[in-house]
Design a protein around this motif. Structure first.
Motif, short mmCIF file in Angstrom:
data_model
loop_
_atom_site.label_atom_id
_atom_site.label_comp_id
_atom_site.label_asym_id
_atom_site.label_seq_id
_atom_site.Cartn_x
_atom_site.Cartn_y
_atom_site.Cartn_z
N LEU A 1 -11.69 -11.03 10.81
CA LEU A 1 -10.57 -10.77 11.72
C LEU A 1 -9.57 -11.91 11.61
N GLY A 2 -8.31 -11.57 11.51
CA GLY A 2 -7.26 -12.57 11.36
C GLY A 2 -6.74 -12.69 9.95
N ALA A 3 -7.46 -12.09 8.98
CA ALA A 3 -6.98 -12.11 7.60
C ALA A 3 -5.67 -11.31 7.50
N ARG A 4 -4.82 -11.72 6.59
CA ARG A 4 -3.54 -11.03 6.39
C ARG A 4 -3.79 -9.75 5.59
N ILE A 5 -3.52 -8.61 6.20
CA ILE A 5 -3.78 -7.31 5.57
C ILE A 5 -2.53 -6.46 5.71
N ARG A 6 -2.10 -5.88 4.60
CA ARG A 6 -0.92 -5.02 4.61
C ARG A 6 -1.20 -3.78 3.77
N GLY A 7 -0.69 -2.64 4.23
CA GLY A 7 -0.74 -1.41 3.46
C GLY A 7 -2.15 -0.94 3.13
N SER A 8 -3.05 -1.03 4.08
CA SER A 8 -4.44 -0.70 3.82
C SER A 8 -5.00 0.20 4.93
N ARG A 9 -6.15 0.74 4.67
CA ARG A 9 -6.94 1.37 5.71
C ARG A 9 -7.85 0.29 6.28
N ASN B 1 -17.38 -5.19 17.04
CA ASN B 1 -17.01 -6.44 17.69
C ASN B 1 -15.59 -6.87 17.33
N ALA B 2 -15.16 -6.59 16.12
CA ALA B 2 -13.79 -6.92 15.74
C ALA B 2 -12.80 -6.12 16.59
N ALA B 3 -13.09 -4.84 16.79
CA ALA B 3 -12.20 -4.00 17.60
C ALA B 3 -12.15 -4.49 19.04
N ARG B 4 -13.27 -4.97 19.54
CA ARG B 4 -13.31 -5.48 20.92
C ARG B 4 -12.47 -6.74 21.09
N ARG B 5 -12.36 -7.53 20.03
CA ARG B 5 -11.62 -8.79 20.11
C ARG B 5 -10.11 -8.57 20.11
N LEU B 6 -9.66 -7.44 19.58
CA LEU B 6 -8.22 -7.19 19.51
C LEU B 6 -7.67 -6.79 20.87
N ASP B 7 -6.37 -7.04 21.05
CA ASP B 7 -5.64 -6.43 22.16
C ASP B 7 -4.56 -5.53 21.56
N ALA B 8 -3.79 -4.89 22.42
CA ALA B 8 -2.80 -3.93 21.94
C ALA B 8 -1.76 -4.60 21.04
N ASP B 9 -1.37 -5.83 21.34
CA ASP B 9 -0.38 -6.52 20.51
C ASP B 9 -0.93 -6.78 19.11
N ALA C 1 0.44 -5.01 15.66
CA ALA C 1 0.90 -5.83 14.54
C ALA C 1 0.29 -5.33 13.23
N LEU C 2 -0.98 -4.94 13.26
CA LEU C 2 -1.61 -4.38 12.07
C LEU C 2 -0.95 -3.06 11.66
N VAL C 3 -0.61 -2.24 12.63
CA VAL C 3 0.06 -0.97 12.33
C VAL C 3 1.43 -1.22 11.74
N ARG C 4 2.19 -2.17 12.30
CA ARG C 4 3.52 -2.47 11.77
C ARG C 4 3.47 -3.02 10.35
N ALA C 5 2.32 -3.58 9.96
CA ALA C 5 2.16 -4.08 8.59
C ALA C 5 1.77 -2.97 7.63
N GLY D 1 -10.00 -0.36 25.26
CA GLY D 1 -8.88 0.17 26.04
C GLY D 1 -7.59 0.29 25.27
N TRP D 2 -7.35 -0.62 24.32
CA TRP D 2 -6.07 -0.60 23.61
C TRP D 2 -5.88 0.64 22.75
N THR D 3 -6.97 1.33 22.44
CA THR D 3 -6.85 2.51 21.57
C THR D 3 -6.09 3.64 22.24
N ALA D 4 -5.91 3.57 23.57
CA ALA D 4 -5.13 4.60 24.26
C ALA D 4 -3.64 4.48 23.94
N ASP D 5 -3.21 3.28 23.55
CA ASP D 5 -1.78 3.02 23.37
C ASP D 5 -1.37 2.75 21.92
N VAL D 6 -2.34 2.62 21.03
CA VAL D 6 -2.06 2.26 19.64
C VAL D 6 -2.55 3.38 18.73
#
Length: 287
Positions: free
Chosen positions: A45-53, A59-67, A71-75, A90-95
């Motif tokens: 988590l935190g690695a720079r990833i662009r244009g990927s699935r 646990n990685a998903a739990r650590r993220l917030d909506a922002d 940011a991953l989606v915008r990349a 919870g953030w999956t409702a908005d992202v």
């Protein structure tokens, strides 16, 4: 064009079960089975990833917030959120994201509770570290593999069931060599809420080892895989019922009833083969 998928794990929890199996191991299966059209990486988590699935382990998903997720989606990434035996963060409702279920009961439940999100099913795979099953088991023995507090054990039951502790919080391979000793696995749990959506991993392990399994008739996921006519379903988790079920299984050792159970287990083994899991994964990632 090369298709990319990045399995993302929480570096603070590198050895927890969901990270090892649905991150490290599943990415390994993907790398071996998806073919040359795919580039598969296993990244913190935190690695720079662009244009990927981006396949976010639990646990990685739990650590993220909506922002973070946005940011991953915008990349230019598509997010796949692996929930295993939990509810979506919870953030999956908005992202914009795709929810990944690891059991049939989870798929049904999350599809109902999150109707505006796409939900896909990728069955849990069998641990690739398992030894080869023995050609035959020389004698009847019952083994429980798992966290001790999860099992419906009493002192009397433990006289019949040998407990082989397995930690899901740290990497431990010591239990693997014990699998070849037990033709009957014990999966009668002390029921908690999340058990309703847990993958039937104990059943998959038993099937891979050519063993039968004792599971509760009220375990919906177990019955979905075994069928309601499987001969070693247990009608309750009280001591007397469990002991009766063990005695009945021992009495059927080597009989047509025992063989009927093994027939069902062979079917499960085929349904969660690495090839089948990779095909599920490819369909989900390509949707």
């Amino acid at each position: 064009m090369v298709k990319r998928v990045d399995f993302v794990f929480d570096p603070d929890w590198p050895h927890i079960g969901s990270t090892v199996m649905r991150g490290e191991q599943l990415s390994g299966l993907a790398r071996a089975g998806l073919g040359r059209d795919w580039r598969v990486r296993y990244r913190p988590l935190g690695a720079r990833i662009r244009g990927s699935r981006v396949f976010l382990t639990k646990n990685a998903a739990r650590r993220l917030d909506a922002d973070d997720a946005n940011a991953l989606v915008r990349a230019g990434n598509r997010l796949f959120v692996d929930i295993v035996d939990s509810s979506p963060p919870g953030w999956t409702a908005d992202v914009t994201c795709i929810l990944v279920a690891a059991s049939h009961t989870s798929f049904t439940t999350v599809s109902r509770t999150h109707p505006h999100r796409e939900v896909v099913l990728i069955d849990h795979h069998v641990d690739p570290r398992l030894p080869a099953p023995p050609a035959h088991y020389p004698r009847f023995r019952v083994g429980y593999f798992g966290e001790v507090f999860n099992a419906a054990l009493t002192p009397e039951v433990e006289r019949k069931v040998e407990v082989v502790p397995v930690s899901t919080a740290q990497r431990d391979d010591s239990w693997l060599s014990r699998l070849v000793e037990f033709p009957l696995h014990f999966a009668v749990r002390r029921r908690i809420a999340q058990d309703d959506v847990k993958p039937f991993l104990k059943g998959f392990t038993a099937a891979a080892m050519g063993a039968n399994i004792l599971a509760l008739r009220t375990d919906r996921e177990a019955v979905a895989w075994l069928g309601d006519d499987y001969p070693f379903l247990v009608d309750g988790d009280d001591e007397a019922t469990v002991l009766d079920a063990i005695a009945a299984a021992e009495g059927s050792w080597g009989s047509s009833r025992w063989d009927a159970g093994l027939h069902a287990m062979r079917g499960i083994r085929e349904r969660v083969s690495p090839e089948r899991i990779v095909r599920q994964l490819e369909r989900a990632l390509s949707a």
